[in-house]
Design a protein around this motif. Structure first.
Motif, PDB file in Angstrom:
ATOM      1  N   GLY A  45       2.515 -18.608   3.979  1.00 45.26           N
ATOM      2  CA  GLY A  45       3.376 -17.436   4.113  1.00 45.26           C
ATOM      3  C   GLY A  45       3.340 -16.510   2.912  1.00 45.26           C
ATOM      4  N   GLN A  46       2.874 -17.012   1.776  1.00 48.99           N
ATOM      5  CA  GLN A  46       2.770 -16.187   0.571  1.00 48.99           C
ATOM      6  C   GLN A  46       1.475 -15.374   0.549  1.00 48.99           C
ATOM      7  OE1 GLN A  46       3.042 -19.424  -2.205  1.00 48.99           O
ATOM      8  NE2 GLN A  46       5.264 -19.209  -2.434  1.00 48.99           N
ATOM      9  N   LEU A  47       0.491 -15.777   1.330  1.00 45.23           N
ATOM     10  CA  LEU A  47      -0.820 -15.133   1.279  1.00 45.23           C
ATOM     11  C   LEU A  47      -0.786 -13.653   1.647  1.00 45.23           C
ATOM     12  CD1 LEU A  47      -3.127 -17.976   2.613  1.00 45.23           C
ATOM     13  CD2 LEU A  47      -2.806 -17.225   0.245  1.00 45.23           C
ATOM     14  N   PRO A  48      -0.088 -13.245   2.716  1.00 44.18           N
ATOM     15  CA  PRO A  48      -0.075 -11.808   3.007  1.00 44.18           C
ATOM     16  C   PRO A  48       0.509 -10.969   1.871  1.00 44.18           C
ATOM     17  CG  PRO A  48       0.659 -13.041   4.915  1.00 44.18           C
ATOM     18  CD  PRO A  48       0.559 -14.022   3.776  1.00 44.18           C
ATOM     19  N   VAL A  49       1.509 -11.496   1.183  1.00 40.58           N
ATOM     20  CA  VAL A  49       2.106 -10.765   0.063  1.00 40.58           C
ATOM     21  C   VAL A  49       1.107 -10.677  -1.089  1.00 40.58           C
ATOM     22  CG1 VAL A  49       3.968 -10.767  -1.653  1.00 40.58           C
ATOM     23  CG2 VAL A  49       4.451 -11.353   0.737  1.00 40.58           C
ATOM     24  N   LEU A  50       0.451 -11.787  -1.410  1.00 40.93           N
ATOM     25  CA  LEU A  50      -0.555 -11.763  -2.473  1.00 40.93           C
ATOM     26  C   LEU A  50      -1.702 -10.817  -2.128  1.00 40.93           C
ATOM     27  CD1 LEU A  50      -0.676 -15.541  -3.432  1.00 40.93           C
ATOM     28  CD2 LEU A  50       0.069 -13.647  -4.900  1.00 40.93           C
ATOM     29  N   ILE A  51      -2.139 -10.841  -0.884  1.00 36.01           N
ATOM     30  CA  ILE A  51      -3.218  -9.944  -0.471  1.00 36.01           C
ATOM     31  C   ILE A  51      -2.772  -8.490  -0.575  1.00 36.01           C
ATOM     32  CG2 ILE A  51      -4.627  -9.206   1.498  1.00 36.01           C
ATOM     33  CD1 ILE A  51      -4.655 -12.229   2.338  1.00 36.01           C
ATOM     34  N   ALA A  52      -1.568  -8.195  -0.120  1.00 33.55           N
ATOM     35  CA  ALA A  52      -1.053  -6.823  -0.201  1.00 33.55           C
ATOM     36  C   ALA A  52      -0.956  -6.353  -1.645  1.00 33.55           C
ATOM     37  CB  ALA A  52       0.312  -6.726   0.488  1.00 33.55           C
ATOM     38  N   ILE A  53      -0.513  -7.229  -2.539  1.00 34.01           N
ATOM     39  CA  ILE A  53      -0.432  -6.866  -3.957  1.00 34.01           C
ATOM     40  C   ILE A  53      -1.831  -6.636  -4.507  1.00 34.01           C
ATOM     41  CG2 ILE A  53       0.214  -7.660  -6.272  1.00 34.01           C
ATOM     42  CD1 ILE A  53       2.525  -9.222  -4.876  1.00 34.01           C
ATOM     43  N   SER A  54      -2.779  -7.480  -4.112  1.00 35.66           N
ATOM     44  CA  SER A  54      -4.141  -7.359  -4.642  1.00 35.66           C
ATOM     45  C   SER A  54      -4.837  -6.090  -4.163  1.00 35.66           C
ATOM     46  CB  SER A  54      -4.981  -8.587  -4.276  1.00 35.66           C
ATOM     47  OG  SER A  54      -5.335  -8.575  -2.916  1.00 35.66           O
ATOM     48  N   GLU A  55      -4.405  -5.564  -3.028  1.00 35.98           N
ATOM     49  CA  GLU A  55      -5.037  -4.376  -2.467  1.00 35.98           C
ATOM     50  C   GLU A  55      -4.301  -3.083  -2.799  1.00 35.98           C
ATOM     51  OE1 GLU A  55      -5.652  -5.135   1.706  1.00 35.98           O
ATOM     52  OE2 GLU A  55      -7.142  -6.698   1.281  1.00 35.98           O
ATOM     53  N   THR A  56      -3.229  -3.193  -3.556  1.00 34.82           N
ATOM     54  CA  THR A  56      -2.411  -2.039  -3.912  1.00 34.82           C
ATOM     55  C   THR A  56      -2.158  -2.076  -5.415  1.00 34.82           C
ATOM     56  OG1 THR A  56      -1.303  -2.334  -1.787  1.00 34.82           O
ATOM     57  CG2 THR A  56      -0.288  -0.810  -3.324  1.00 34.82           C
ATOM     58  N   ASP A  57      -2.024  -0.926  -6.005  1.00 33.56           N
ATOM     59  CA  ASP A  57      -1.768  -0.871  -7.443  1.00 33.56           C
ATOM     60  C   ASP A  57      -0.272  -0.898  -7.708  1.00 33.56           C
ATOM     61  OD1 ASP A  57      -2.226  -0.666 -10.185  1.00 33.56           O
ATOM     62  OD2 ASP A  57      -2.232   1.523 -10.124  1.00 33.56           O
ATOM     63  N   GLY A  58       0.266  -2.096  -7.837  1.00 34.47           N
ATOM     64  CA  GLY A  58       1.681  -2.251  -8.178  1.00 34.47           C
ATOM     65  C   GLY A  58       2.632  -1.815  -7.090  1.00 34.47           C
ATOM     66  N   PRO A  59       2.595  -2.466  -5.935  1.00 33.42           N
ATOM     67  CA  PRO A  59       3.515  -2.080  -4.863  1.00 33.42           C
ATOM     68  C   PRO A  59       4.962  -2.418  -5.201  1.00 33.42           C
ATOM     69  CG  PRO A  59       2.412  -4.118  -4.300  1.00 33.42           C
ATOM     70  CD  PRO A  59       1.772  -3.623  -5.573  1.00 33.42           C
ATOM     71  N   THR A  60       5.866  -1.646  -4.636  1.00 30.44           N
ATOM     72  CA  THR A  60       7.298  -1.936  -4.739  1.00 30.44           C
ATOM     73  C   THR A  60       7.655  -2.911  -3.614  1.00 30.44           C
ATOM     74  OG1 THR A  60       7.911  -0.154  -3.238  1.00 30.44           O
ATOM     75  CG2 THR A  60       7.760   0.405  -5.597  1.00 30.44           C
ATOM     76  N   VAL A  61       8.878  -3.405  -3.636  1.00 25.68           N
ATOM     77  CA  VAL A  61       9.350  -4.266  -2.550  1.00 25.68           C
ATOM     78  C   VAL A  61       9.264  -3.507  -1.227  1.00 25.68           C
ATOM     79  CG1 VAL A  61      11.356  -5.446  -1.581  1.00 25.68           C
ATOM     80  CG2 VAL A  61      10.793  -5.736  -3.995  1.00 25.68           C
ATOM     81  N   ALA A  62       9.678  -2.242  -1.222  1.00 22.90           N
ATOM     82  CA  ALA A  62       9.620  -1.436   0.001  1.00 22.90           C
ATOM     83  C   ALA A  62       8.176  -1.294   0.491  1.00 22.90           C
ATOM     84  CB  ALA A  62      10.245  -0.061  -0.231  1.00 22.90           C
TER      85      ALA A  62
END
Length: 161
Positions: A45-62
């Protein structure tokens, strides 16, 4: 073929959510075991969040809520767990210190590289094999779109018995 005493399957659309959740838990258990077998201490369940962070430059919670489709409390809990594990750093935005941004750490960057090389392809191939001959991804996309357009609770309220 369903088991003759599988009450969840027998109830059809009444227990659609339960049936989807049950399948999701089985799929995630397989991914969790694969991750553990490879020595990775991260949950599916943590993988989508890690992937999203890795593909974005410093995403916010929103940003993560929008990218992953989970609730704000769920994303916040996941980020807290990842931060405690040393996989994410949370820093204030350079322009607005009230806004916090998530970044991968060196540890998680290396982890993501290993996961891309050792795990992601195998999981995707196994899921594709499981879904062979089915239009499941298209069906899910339609269901998600329809649910965004008219949430399930509204459909329940307008349903006639």
């Amino acid at each position: 073929m369903q088991h003759p005493t599988d009450i969840v399957a027998q109830l059809g659309y009444l227990t659609l959510g339960t049936r989807l959740k049950r399948l999701a838990e089985q799929l995630q258990a397989g991914v969790a075991e694969t991750l553990s077998d490879c020595g990775h201490e991260v949950q599916p369940g943590q993988l989508p969040v890690l992937i999203a962070i890795s593909e974005t430059d410093g995403p916010t919670v929103a940003d993560l809520v929008n990218a992953v489709g989970l609730t704000q409390p769920g994303i916040s809990r996941t980020l807290a767990t990842l931060k405690q594990a040393g996989l994410v750093s949370i820093r204030p935005d350079k322009k607005d210190a009230r806004t916090r941004r998530a970044y991968l750490t060196a540890k998680s960057t290396a982890l993501m590289d290993r996961l891309r090389n050792e795990v992601f392809g195998k999981v995707a191939a196994a899921a594709a094999e499981l879904c062979d001959g089915l239009d499941i991804l298209d069906a899910l996309a339609v269901m998600e779109r329809r649910n965004r357009e008219q949430p399930f609770i509204q459909r329940i309220r307008k349903a006639r018995s």
